[in-house]
Write a protein that holds these residues in place. Structure first.
Motif, PDB file in Angstrom:
ATOM      1  N   SER A  30       0.925  -1.276  -0.144  1.00 37.75           N
ATOM      2  CA  SER A  30      -0.072   0.164  -0.110  1.00 37.75           C
ATOM      3  C   SER A  30       0.809   1.160  -0.041  1.00 37.75           C
ATOM      4  O   SER A  30       1.989   1.240   0.624  1.00 37.75           O
ATOM      5  CB  SER A  30      -0.710   0.015   1.331  1.00 37.75           C
ATOM      6  N   SER A  31       0.394   2.336  -0.456  1.00 37.87           N
ATOM      7  CA  SER A  31       1.088   3.519  -0.638  1.00 37.87           C
ATOM      8  C   SER A  31       0.273   4.790  -0.952  1.00 37.87           C
ATOM      9  O   SER A  31      -1.139   4.634  -1.123  1.00 37.87           O
ATOM     10  CB  SER A  31       2.112   3.757  -1.906  1.00 37.87           C
ATOM     11  N   ALA A  32       0.649   5.793  -0.273  1.00 38.96           N
ATOM     12  CA  ALA A  32      -0.380   7.033  -0.525  1.00 38.96           C
ATOM     13  C   ALA A  32       0.503   8.157  -0.756  1.00 38.96           C
ATOM     14  O   ALA A  32       1.631   8.260  -0.406  1.00 38.96           O
ATOM     15  CB  ALA A  32      -0.997   7.024   0.896  1.00 38.96           C
ATOM     16  N   ASP A  33      -0.146   9.642  -1.026  1.00 39.23           N
ATOM     17  CA  ASP A  33       0.482  10.584  -1.361  1.00 39.23           C
ATOM     18  C   ASP A  33      -0.286  11.874  -0.904  1.00 39.23           C
ATOM     19  O   ASP A  33      -1.339  11.972  -0.979  1.00 39.23           O
ATOM     20  CB  ASP A  33       0.332  10.855  -2.938  1.00 39.23           C
ATOM     21  N   SER A  34       0.214  12.557  -0.048  1.00 37.87           N
ATOM     22  CA  SER A  34      -0.316  13.726   0.259  1.00 37.87           C
ATOM     23  C   SER A  34       0.224  15.090   0.493  1.00 37.87           C
ATOM     24  O   SER A  34       1.661  14.978   0.526  1.00 37.87           O
ATOM     25  CB  SER A  34      -1.144  13.506   1.773  1.00 37.87           C
ATOM     26  N   SER A  35      -0.345  16.241   0.466  1.00 41.87           N
ATOM     27  CA  SER A  35       0.240  17.708   0.698  1.00 41.87           C
ATOM     28  C   SER A  35      -0.731  18.071   1.482  1.00 41.87           C
ATOM     29  O   SER A  35      -1.968  18.199   1.555  1.00 41.87           O
ATOM     30  CB  SER A  35       0.560  18.178  -0.850  1.00 41.87           C
ATOM     31  N   GLY A  36      -0.167  19.400   2.082  1.00 52.61           N
ATOM     32  CA  GLY A  36      -0.935  20.188   2.812  1.00 52.61           C
ATOM     33  C   GLY A  36      -0.697  20.063   4.249  1.00 52.61           C
ATOM     34  O   GLY A  36      -0.250  19.188   4.553  1.00 52.61           O
ATOM     35  N   SER A  37      -1.299  20.848   5.269  1.00 50.48           N
ATOM     36  CA  SER A  37      -1.129  20.739   6.558  1.00 50.48           C
ATOM     37  C   SER A  37      -2.450  20.974   7.298  1.00 50.48           C
ATOM     38  O   SER A  37      -3.587  21.409   6.733  1.00 50.48           O
ATOM     39  CB  SER A  37      -0.212  21.815   7.183  1.00 50.48           C
ATOM     40  N   SER A  38      -2.628  20.314   8.281  1.00 51.35           N
ATOM     41  CA  SER A  38      -3.717  20.305   9.025  1.00 51.35           C
ATOM     42  C   SER A  38      -4.251  21.596   9.484  1.00 51.35           C
ATOM     43  O   SER A  38      -5.452  22.001   9.917  1.00 51.35           O
ATOM     44  CB  SER A  38      -3.765  19.263  10.434  1.00 51.35           C
ATOM     45  N   ALA A  39      -3.403  22.306   9.598  1.00 44.86           N
ATOM     46  CA  ALA A  39      -3.705  23.991  10.059  1.00 44.86           C
ATOM     47  C   ALA A  39      -4.310  24.702   8.841  1.00 44.86           C
ATOM     48  O   ALA A  39      -5.017  25.827   9.171  1.00 44.86           O
ATOM     49  CB  ALA A  39      -2.511  24.705  10.653  1.00 44.86           C
ATOM     50  N   SER A  40      -4.334  24.412   7.606  1.00 41.84           N
ATOM     51  CA  SER A  40      -4.688  25.089   6.507  1.00 41.84           C
ATOM     52  C   SER A  40      -5.452  24.324   5.810  1.00 41.84           C
ATOM     53  O   SER A  40      -5.954  24.838   4.583  1.00 41.84           O
ATOM     54  CB  SER A  40      -3.508  25.733   5.971  1.00 41.84           C
ATOM     55  N   VAL A  41      -6.076  23.044   6.007  1.00 42.53           N
ATOM     56  CA  VAL A  41      -6.686  22.233   4.970  1.00 42.53           C
ATOM     57  C   VAL A  41      -8.211  22.739   4.853  1.00 42.53           C
ATOM     58  O   VAL A  41      -8.820  23.184   5.979  1.00 42.53           O
ATOM     59  CB  VAL A  41      -7.004  20.906   5.539  1.00 42.53           C
ATOM     60  N   THR A  42      -8.603  22.976   3.789  1.00 38.77           N
ATOM     61  CA  THR A  42      -9.804  23.636   3.524  1.00 38.77           C
ATOM     62  C   THR A  42     -11.019  22.717   2.742  1.00 38.77           C
ATOM     63  O   THR A  42     -12.183  22.983   2.400  1.00 38.77           O
ATOM     64  CB  THR A  42      -9.915  25.063   2.746  1.00 38.77           C
ATOM     65  N   ASP A  43     -10.598  21.642   2.179  1.00 43.96           N
ATOM     66  CA  ASP A  43     -11.072  20.563   1.592  1.00 43.96           C
ATOM     67  C   ASP A  43     -10.781  19.201   1.777  1.00 43.96           C
ATOM     68  O   ASP A  43      -9.333  19.373   2.365  1.00 43.96           O
ATOM     69  CB  ASP A  43     -11.100  20.656  -0.035  1.00 43.96           C
TER      70      ASP A  43
END
Length: 629
Positions: A30-43
């Protein structure tokens, strides 16, 4: 409203980022990819989950399997790839191993090659270890536990010997990927720490699984993916947890089916990054349930209080949870596209440090704190949500509702747009943080049906309110320190149906820039609960008829049918010819009411008393343009 102590981050200007996460699981790697931070996620974007054939296929070739019989204190091995020494079975190679019988104090150890896939078929097996994990997959690329029959039981000891603190740490423990499938049953007793745990991906595609664990019930460090099964989980810690906090592409949970009955001392479902639910039936109680509320020691609103001096709102702090007992919890975001939920939580029922997005689903929520909380953004685009108990119903820096049916009962605000971290804890809600007004905070309602019963403000935004559609009913506060509608910036109404009743001391009308006409009425005395307010056109047809469920002294009415230049009659009392829905007339007529006054709408905001005289619209300033007759 009285500005209560809430949870806020230091005032920062943070760039707004949109979360984009695509993950694969259930495959051999299994693999995954993400970007962004919890402090600024809007979607929150969906996780792409793929269950491989080996994950879902619980059949095996008996002619090529190694058969293992557990004989109390000894083990018989028929076939290759495994050996026994006393009450310890060691599997050295890839292949299929069918285990039956009982071992009273022993262990099943997988010590295969790094690329080996090992299938263990539990066919009426009972394995108990007094001082270690009962099943310990020390090395293999993947271990598949297939439940071929009912009556499989696995239990570890309360204290391990000869191991590190971190591994093994569960009755069933794997250092590699772990899959559970099949139609049989499995009962796991985790006396040491966890019930079932893996340091990689945990995939479950079937089985009737009961777990009773001192700490966490199911733990997949990198991910958890569940497509089917029946789960009864009792956990002193979290029921399900994915806790990889070192790789932002991992630490996620996806529930794609199954039936869950959960009793957890801490969180029900907890993901370090993304928690996704696409299907399933989930019933849970966390932290002893909402009766064990975390809001017991919260500062209470004082009737007659005033807004905080903005000059004092420039300093804020954050307090972290000392013990989290939330229902659904994720650090980055929560996405729900389906499922049936019954959540009874002492802490927030649904909580994300980033964003929460609800596309569909059925929710019955009873919360000792917030019903649904998101630090950054909360989006409801469908589903049926009933919050029967909460401190605040829906809370986030930004709240957007485009569709769905929402019923909220809150001891404080029904909908609250107030940014920052939620620092609730079982030791009492932090109550020392000052609060700020921020133009970036907003509540947007473009559709759906919302019915609110609030002890504080019905709808409260520390920024703006935008209403362009939907039906909004508020049975608001009875104390004058709060109001049915409370906003610090602008309130623009361009569509929708509004009936918002409550106390009058802090009552606000929508803003004068609204495109749709609104009426605020303040009564000289409190009206009894159930007293209908009716606005009829010049032909006597009801434009709006609403009977609030609590005593009230003000009401805001807005409808696309209220036209400038037209004269309307305001009445109270009487009875309806059809049954009211949440206090609102949805068809039929009203008889026996008492006329109060006629009103000709000549502007988009009219603020009057019951006799038709102009009044101030509370903190929002006087009404504009209404001409009483």
């Amino acid at each position: 409203m009285v500005k209560k102590h809430k949870r806020f981050l230091p005032l920062l200007i943070v760039p707004v980022l949109t979360l984009s996460l695509i993950a694969g699981c259930g495959t051999t790697d299994s693999s995954a990819d993400s970007s962004g931070s919890s402090a600024s996620v809007t979607d929150v974007s969906p996780i792409s989950v793929t269950y491989s054939t080996e994950d879902t296929d619980s059949s095996w070739d008996a002619s090529n399997a190694t058969n293992i019989t557990l004989n109390g204190d000894s083990i018989t091995v028929s076939g290759s790839g495994a050996s026994s020494s006393g009450s310890v079975l060691t599997i050295q190679n890839s292949g299929t191993y069918v285990i039956s019988g009982t071992i009273s104090d022993g262990q099943v150890v997988v010590s295969a090659g790094e690329e080996d896939i090992v299938r263990i078929v539990l066919n009426g097996a009972s394995v108990t270890s007094s001082d270690n994990a009962a099943i310990y997959a020390r090395q293999a690329k993947k271990v598949i536990l297939t439940l071929a029959a009912s009556g499989n039981t696995i239990e570890d000891g309360s204290a391990y010997t000869g191991t590190s603190d971190d591994e093994p740490n569960a009755a069933i423990f794997s250092k590699g990927n772990l899959t559970i499938n099949g139609a049989g049953s499995l009962t796991v007793k985790g006396n040491h720490k966890n019930g079932i745990a893996t340091k990689d991906d945990l995939v479950i595609t079937g089985g009737d699984i009961t777990v009773d664990a001192v700490n966490d019930g199911l733990r997949g460090r990198d991910s958890i993916a569940i497509s089917s099964g029946i789960f009864n989980i009792t956990a002193g810690g979290d029921a399900l947890q994915s806790n990889n906090d070192e790789d932002t592409s991992k630490g996620w949970v996806s529930i794609d089916g199954g039936s869950f009955t959960i009793a957890a001392g801490n969180d029900g479902l907890q993901a370090e990054t993304i928690l996704q639910v696409t299907n399933g039936n989930i019933a849970m109680k966390t932290g002893g349930g909402s009766a064990n509320t975390v809001t017991k020691n919260k500062e209470q609103a004082q009737p007659g209080g005033s807004r905080q001096d903005p000059a004092q709102a420039s300093v804020s702090t954050t307090e972290e949870d000392s013990a989290s007992a939330k229902g659904l919890k994720a650090k980055t975001g929560i996405l729900i596209t389906g499922g049936v939920f019954s959540i009874d939580s002492s802490d927030d029922s649904i909580h994300a440090n980033g964003a929460v997005k609800i596309q569909d689903g059925e929710f019955a929520i009873s919360s000792g704190d917030d019903g649904i909380h998101a630090d950054s953004a909360l989006m409801v685009n469908g589903g049926t949500i009933k919050i029967s108990k909460s401190y605040e119903g829906l809370e986030s820096a930004n709240i957007t509702v485009t569709n769905g049916t929402i019923h909220v009962k809150a001891s404080d605000d029904g909908l609250n747009a107030a940014g920052g971290n939620d620092g609730s804890s079982q030791n009492g809600r932090p109550g020392q943080n000052t609060i700020s007004t921020d133009s970036s905070y907003f509540i947007k309602i473009a559709g759906g049906y919302i019915s609110i019963d609030s002890g504080g403000d019905g709808i409260d935004s520390n920024g703006a309110v935008y209403i362009s559609g939907g039906t909004i009913l508020v049975n608001g506060p009875t104390n004058d320190g709060n109001g049915p509608l409370d906003y610090d910036g602008t309130c623009e109404v361009s569509g929708g149906i509004l009936a918002m009743a409550g106390s009058s001391g802090m009552a606000q009308a929508p803003g004068s820039t609204s495109a749709q006409n609104s009426l605020l009425v303040k009564f000289t005395a409190k009206q009894e609960a159930g007293t209908m307010v009716t606005l009829t056109d010049d032909s006597g047809n009801p434009i709006m008829a609403f009977a609030p469920s609590k005593a009230y002294q003000s009401i805001v009415i807005s409808s696309p049918d209220m036209m400038q230049g037209k004269t309307y009659t305001l009445s109270t009392g009487g009875t309806s010819s059809t049954q009211l829905v949440d206090g609102m007339l949805t068809g039929g007529t009203v008889s026996g009411s008492t006329k109060l006054t006629d009103i000709t709408i000549s502007g988009n905001v009219t603020s009057i008393d019951e006799n038709g005289s102009p009044v101030s619209s509370g903190m929002g300033g006087p009404g504009q343009g209404g001409q009483p007759r």
